[in-house]
Write a protein that holds these residues in place. Structure first.
Motif, PDB file in Angstrom:
ATOM      1  N   MET B 120       0.822  -1.210   0.000  1.00  0.00           N
ATOM      2  CA  MET B 120       0.000   0.000   0.000  1.00  0.00           C
ATOM      3  C   MET B 120       0.856   1.260   0.000  1.00  0.00           C
ATOM      4  O   MET B 120       0.353   2.357  -0.265  1.00  0.00           O
ATOM      5  N   ASP B 122       2.922   2.644  -1.900  1.00  0.00           N
ATOM      6  CA  ASP B 122       2.929   3.490  -3.082  1.00  0.00           C
ATOM      7  C   ASP B 122       1.653   4.300  -3.219  1.00  0.00           C
ATOM      8  O   ASP B 122       1.681   5.456  -3.648  1.00  0.00           O
ATOM      9  N   LEU B 123       0.525   3.670  -2.883  1.00  0.00           N
ATOM     10  CA  LEU B 123      -0.726   4.428  -2.913  1.00  0.00           C
ATOM     11  C   LEU B 123      -0.653   5.568  -1.917  1.00  0.00           C
ATOM     12  O   LEU B 123      -1.031   6.704  -2.208  1.00  0.00           O
ATOM     13  N   ASN B 126       1.693   8.463  -2.934  1.00  0.00           N
ATOM     14  CA  ASN B 126       1.212   9.271  -4.044  1.00  0.00           C
ATOM     15  C   ASN B 126      -0.073  10.032  -3.754  1.00  0.00           C
ATOM     16  O   ASN B 126      -0.440  10.938  -4.489  1.00  0.00           O
ATOM     17  N   SER B 168      -4.818   5.684   1.524  1.00  0.00           N
ATOM     18  CA  SER B 168      -4.651   4.891   0.305  1.00  0.00           C
ATOM     19  C   SER B 168      -5.736   5.190  -0.715  1.00  0.00           C
ATOM     20  O   SER B 168      -5.535   5.043  -1.909  1.00  0.00           O
TER      21      SER B 168
END
Lengths: 237, 237
Positions: B120, B122-123, B126, B168
């Motif tokens: 998670m 990376d979610l 970003n 997320s």
DNA sequence: TTATTGGATTATGTCATACATAATGCGTTT
DNA sequence: AAACGCATTATGTATGACATAATCCAATAA
């Protein structure tokens, strides 16, 4: 004619529109929880429940049938119903019919796949046997030439990543993948995902196997992230 | 009195022991899939199905009731039953009663949590807004002093990580967490997880927030891995 | 004319009863 | 003592009846 305008009257206490079966179902679930029942334990017979709860056997049966459907109990003829350790994924399998799911959920699920495959890296790295790696090498050997920007080969993609799930050794995860497969395929086929545009940092299946073999956990995790990057690009621009 | 010994006869063709309801249920599901029905579409009335399939209304109702349970249809009076876009996680919520799950599944689920929280990253990286980060800082500010090796504070743990799920932005994931929470808590409480033994490379919540703020995606992902390391240690030794 | 009212209709929800079927236990027979 | 048949039990299936909510439609009143 006095005040039949019920709709306008205030102080309504929000009557519950749930059916009898709904209530009985919840009552039974509460019972299971509060009674600390273990798998194998018996629950009262239908007729006993009929008396205990004061509803018809029809209602009892429909409620029990629901518990059976979600895998909390199982019933045999003469024996009655017994508690069961539910198979969580079995349920998903039944309800996951891609063409019925809405787009937002499908997108969530596909994203969930990315999340899982990255997070799974550590399990894979720590649990992959030499045989597993050999098998992966075998798979990439028969791979269509990816340098040619050919059509995205869904079957092969699934074959390689499926093996990764298997290596993870987590049965819930493995089941999860087989269940979500129809959704993946559906997403691929429907064109929601753009075809690959490999940039300079692209990590191929072959690269992944090499790193799994000779690298370390961190390298493998980050490589997996790069491998999936093209999918992420759809989300973060 | 002639030949009642049916059991001994050979050439048995493995009679299916599934009940009528089982068959009707499967028939209906197949129907939904093959007919490419969309949410909102109607399915035949109970009495029509009774005639079409040649079974009693009881059986039809029990089968429909199952579809209702797994969220594939919903029924209203007079209107009949209509297709519904199922809420995948709704089912899990009902069936996930920790004290009924077996140990192996609980372990799988806990492992799944680790997988998800790493993947998670990376979610989160970003999608985190300045407000999100501020809120995380707020949470760690009220954190019990972790340097003192105090008792593992489950509630606080859940608060911090819960916020991460929220950042997320994946609703399926968010639901997933709230559903799995009871299982997490159960695992914590049951002592299956050892209390933290922070080594030199330990990454605290505070460190995580800092990296989320000033680092990059890779750093954050790897930091998350280190943060969860003590749990992984139980698996790989 | 328009809005409201009040049945008539329809399909699901609930009840009651009867019988079928599989699993189990027990006593009788050989 | 083993095999057989019978009674028992609890779920599975069938049927008929009525309750209830949603909807339509025609009659009525403003």
């Amino acid at each position: 004619m006095t005040d039949k305008t019920k709709n306008n009257s205030l102080n309504i206490t929000a009557v519950d529109s749930s059916s009898l079966v709904d209530k009985v179902e919840q009552t039974l679930i509460d019972l299971l929880i509060s009674e600390k029942l273990n798998p194998g334990d018996q629950i009262p017979k239908e007729l006993e429940l009929t008396e205990m709860l004061g509803v018809s056997r029809t209602v009892i049966r429909e409620a029990l049938n629901r518990l059976k459907t979600i895998g909390l109990i199982e019933s045999t003829k003469r024996k009655g119903s017994t508690i069961k350790s539910p198979d969580l994924l079995f349920l998903l399998k039944k309800s996951l019919i891609p063409n019925i799911l809405d787009q937002a959920t499908l997108k969530d699920i596909f994203e969930l796949r990315l999340v899982i495959e990255i997070g799974m890296s550590d399990l894979i790295y720590n649990r992959a046997t030499p045989e597993d790696i050999a098998e992966l090498e075998q798979i990439v050997a028969t791979e269509p030439d990816s340098s040619k920007e050919v059509l995205f080969d869904v079957d092969h993609e699934i074959k390689f990543h499926g093996k990764l799930y298997q290596i993870s050794g987590n049965h819930t995860l493995i089941d999860f993948q087989t269940i979500l497969l129809p959704a993946f395929r559906y997403v691929y086929d429907s064109g929601m995902i753009k075809s690959p545009d490999h940039d300079s940092k692209w990590v191929s299946h072959q690269d992944l196997v090499k790193i799994l073999k000779d690298g370390n956990a961190n390298k493998f995790r980050n490589a997996m992230r790069k491998h999936l990057d093209r999918h992420f690009k759809g989300y973060f621009k």
